[in-house]
Design an enzyme around this catalytic site. Structure first.
Site, PDB file in Angstrom:
ATOM      1  N   ASP A 173      -1.530  -2.510  -4.342  1.00  0.00           N
ATOM      2  CA  ASP A 173      -1.734  -1.065  -4.192  1.00  0.00           C
ATOM      3  C   ASP A 173      -0.402  -0.394  -3.859  1.00  0.00           C
ATOM      4  OD1 ASP A 173      -4.003   1.133  -3.640  1.00  0.00           O
ATOM      5  OD2 ASP A 173      -2.387   1.401  -2.184  1.00  0.00           O
TER       6      ASP A 173
ATOM      7  N   TYR B  80       5.564   5.884  -2.366  1.00  0.00           N
ATOM      8  CA  TYR B  80       6.103   4.766  -1.586  1.00  0.00           C
ATOM      9  C   TYR B  80       7.514   4.369  -2.038  1.00  0.00           C
ATOM     10  CZ  TYR B  80       1.075   4.154  -0.553  1.00  0.00           C
ATOM     11  OH  TYR B  80      -0.239   4.344  -0.217  1.00  0.00           O
TER      12      TYR B  80
ATOM     13  N   LYS C  99      -0.490   5.973  -7.698  1.00  0.00           N
ATOM     14  CA  LYS C  99      -1.076   7.283  -7.322  1.00  0.00           C
ATOM     15  C   LYS C  99      -0.141   8.414  -7.691  1.00  0.00           C
ATOM     16  CE  LYS C  99      -2.801   4.741  -3.320  1.00  0.00           C
ATOM     17  NZ  LYS C  99      -1.708   3.886  -2.837  1.00  0.00           N
TER      18      LYS C  99
ATOM     19  N   HIS D 137      -3.305  11.212  -5.168  1.00  0.00           N
ATOM     20  CA  HIS D 137      -3.025  10.681  -3.828  1.00  0.00           C
ATOM     21  C   HIS D 137      -3.662  11.531  -2.719  1.00  0.00           C
ATOM     22  CE1 HIS D 137       0.212   7.981  -1.792  1.00  0.00           C
ATOM     23  NE2 HIS D 137      -0.825   8.135  -0.992  1.00  0.00           N
TER      24      HIS D 137
ATOM     25  N   LEU E 136      -6.461  -2.000   9.082  1.00  0.00           N
ATOM     26  CA  LEU E 136      -6.264  -2.529  10.444  1.00  0.00           C
ATOM     27  C   LEU E 136      -5.815  -1.415  11.391  1.00  0.00           C
ATOM     28  CD1 LEU E 136      -4.207  -5.708   9.378  1.00  0.00           C
ATOM     29  CD2 LEU E 136      -6.680  -5.583   9.833  1.00  0.00           C
TER      30      LEU E 136
ATOM     31  N   LYS F 157      -1.366  -4.453   4.647  1.00  0.00           N
ATOM     32  CA  LYS F 157       0.080  -4.570   4.396  1.00  0.00           C
ATOM     33  C   LYS F 157       0.712  -5.464   5.455  1.00  0.00           C
ATOM     34  CE  LYS F 157       4.209  -2.898   5.975  1.00  0.00           C
ATOM     35  NZ  LYS F 157       4.699  -2.601   7.337  1.00  0.00           N
ATOM     36  N   SER F 158       1.618  -6.327   5.025  1.00  0.00           N
ATOM     37  CA  SER F 158       2.457  -7.080   5.957  1.00  0.00           C
ATOM     38  C   SER F 158       3.681  -7.559   5.191  1.00  0.00           C
ATOM     39  CB  SER F 158       1.697  -8.284   6.529  1.00  0.00           C
ATOM     40  OG  SER F 158       2.573  -9.040   7.340  1.00  0.00           O
ATOM     41  N   VAL F 159       4.792  -7.737   5.898  1.00  0.00           N
ATOM     42  CA  VAL F 159       5.945  -8.362   5.245  1.00  0.00           C
ATOM     43  C   VAL F 159       6.175  -9.763   5.812  1.00  0.00           C
ATOM     44  CG1 VAL F 159       7.154  -6.246   4.575  1.00  0.00           C
ATOM     45  CG2 VAL F 159       7.518  -7.176   6.867  1.00  0.00           C
TER      46      VAL F 159
ATOM     47  N   ARG G  98       1.298 -13.732   8.099  1.00  0.00           N
ATOM     48  CA  ARG G  98       0.252 -12.694   8.156  1.00  0.00           C
ATOM     49  C   ARG G  98      -0.308 -12.401   6.767  1.00  0.00           C
ATOM     50  NH1 ARG G  98       2.770  -8.231  12.341  1.00  0.00           N
ATOM     51  NH2 ARG G  98       2.233  -9.336  14.270  1.00  0.00           N
TER      52      ARG G  98
ATOM     53  N   ASN H 129      -4.215 -12.809   6.278  1.00  0.00           N
ATOM     54  CA  ASN H 129      -5.058 -11.688   5.825  1.00  0.00           C
ATOM     55  C   ASN H 129      -5.835 -12.027   4.556  1.00  0.00           C
ATOM     56  OD1 ASN H 129      -3.999 -10.257   7.956  1.00  0.00           O
ATOM     57  ND2 ASN H 129      -2.600  -9.023   6.732  1.00  0.00           N
TER      58      ASN H 129
END
Ligand code: NAD
Length: 281
Positions: free
Chosen positions: A45, A50, A75, A108, A192, A232-234, A238, A242
């Protein structure tokens, strides 16, 4: 682990779990998306807003997966609601991604206080992209019930999805139940609450009892309620954690207890779509 698909009202389907790239710096995006694809995510997504569509496209191409194996959403950015601007913006999105179609393209934000309140002609422009096949599905983001009622009265295509803020502190139930009643898939953004709900005692107690992390419990709650999510995580661990939310169930009582955390409007972490009027310069 296999991810269930949610059937959309236009005959396409969307993986219920994906990977979100909001607030991932373009320099980190290709790496994060590559890791997500390695873990098994097949749904990304992104958004023009972004600033990382190019890196999303690169990571998908570099993965060696077929384009058709990865579901990609982008979007329409807020500055481009007028039909001609929307057409140019959509072409830019495809060029940045390096693809000749997106699986899902969303408006969006409704921006009801801008463009003389006209998001209807914007939606009709997305209908064109859909008819051309370059947006396989089209939908909305941050649309409130009144906005969707107006589209229903004035246009022909029922949106495939509406991506809205939704997490244990903000159930956004009026919009979610409108979506459900009209066959519009609910996508839950900030599932989250950007981490805010993860130390809530109700969540941590359930997590301890079922032997899972708080993030997994919250994501599982979304999945069992039928929401589409893309946390989302970098952080590699995680990203993996997730993803591992399809091998356990929450009891109905746990779902009810998490529902009970809803704070109504004061639980929002993002802007109210009725008033939001941000246009990037
Ligand atoms: P999120 O709820 O996914 O939270 C992400 C944050 O939670 C991370 O930065 C990290 O701090 C923490 N986190 C993630 N996994 C964790 C774990 N396992 N353990 C502990 N902490 C963890 O928030 P988000 O990024 O705002 O939302 C997800 C996606 O939703 C975005 O990337 C974007 O794709 C979409 N989104 C859409 C809109 C919209 O207007 N349409 C707005 C916001 C977000």
């Amino acid at each position: 682990m296999s991810i269930p698909n949610i059937e959309l009202n236009d005959g396409h389907s969307i993986p219920q779990l994906g990977f979100g790239v909001f607030q991932i710096h373009p320099r980190e995006t290709a790496q994060a998306v590559s890791e997500a694809l390695e873990v098994g995510y097949r749904h990304i997504d992104t958004a023009e807003m972004y600033g990382n569509e190019r890196e999303v496209g690169e990571a998908i191409r570099d993965s060696g997966l077929d384009r058709a194996e990865v579901y990609v959403t982008s979007k329409l950015n807020n500055g481009f609601h007028r039909p001609d601007d929307a057409r140019e913006a959509f072409d830019r999105t495809l060029a940045e991604l390096g693809f000749d179609y997106v699986d899902l393209f969303l408006i969006h934000w409704p921006l009801p206080t801008l463009y003389d309140g006209d998001f209807v002609s914007t939606w009709r422009t997305l209908e064109e992209f859909n008819q051309h096949g370059s947006a396989r599905s089209i939908g909305l983001s941050n649309f409130q019930v009144a906005h969707m009622e107006r589209l229903a009265a004035e246009t022909d295509t029922v949106p495939a999805a509406n991506q809205i803020e939704l997490h244990p502190y903000f159930l956004n139930e009026e919009v979610r139940s409108y979506n459900e009643a009209h066959g519009i898939a609910t996508e839950a953004w900030s599932p989250l609450a950007q981490g805010e709900v993860l130390d809530d005692p109700v969540i941590t107690a359930i997590a301890e009892r079922v032997g899972r992390t708080p993030a997994q419990v919250v994501l599982r709650w979304h999945i069992q309620r039928g929401n589409v999510v893309f946390p989302k995580s970098v952080t590699r661990e995680r990203i993996r954690e997730n993803f591992e939310v399809f091998d356990f169930d929450l009891a109905p009582g746990d779902i009810e207890d998490i529902n009970g955390l809803d704070k109504g409007e004061s639980g929002r972490i993002g802007p109210n779509p009725d008033r939001f009027a941000y246009v990037p310069s």
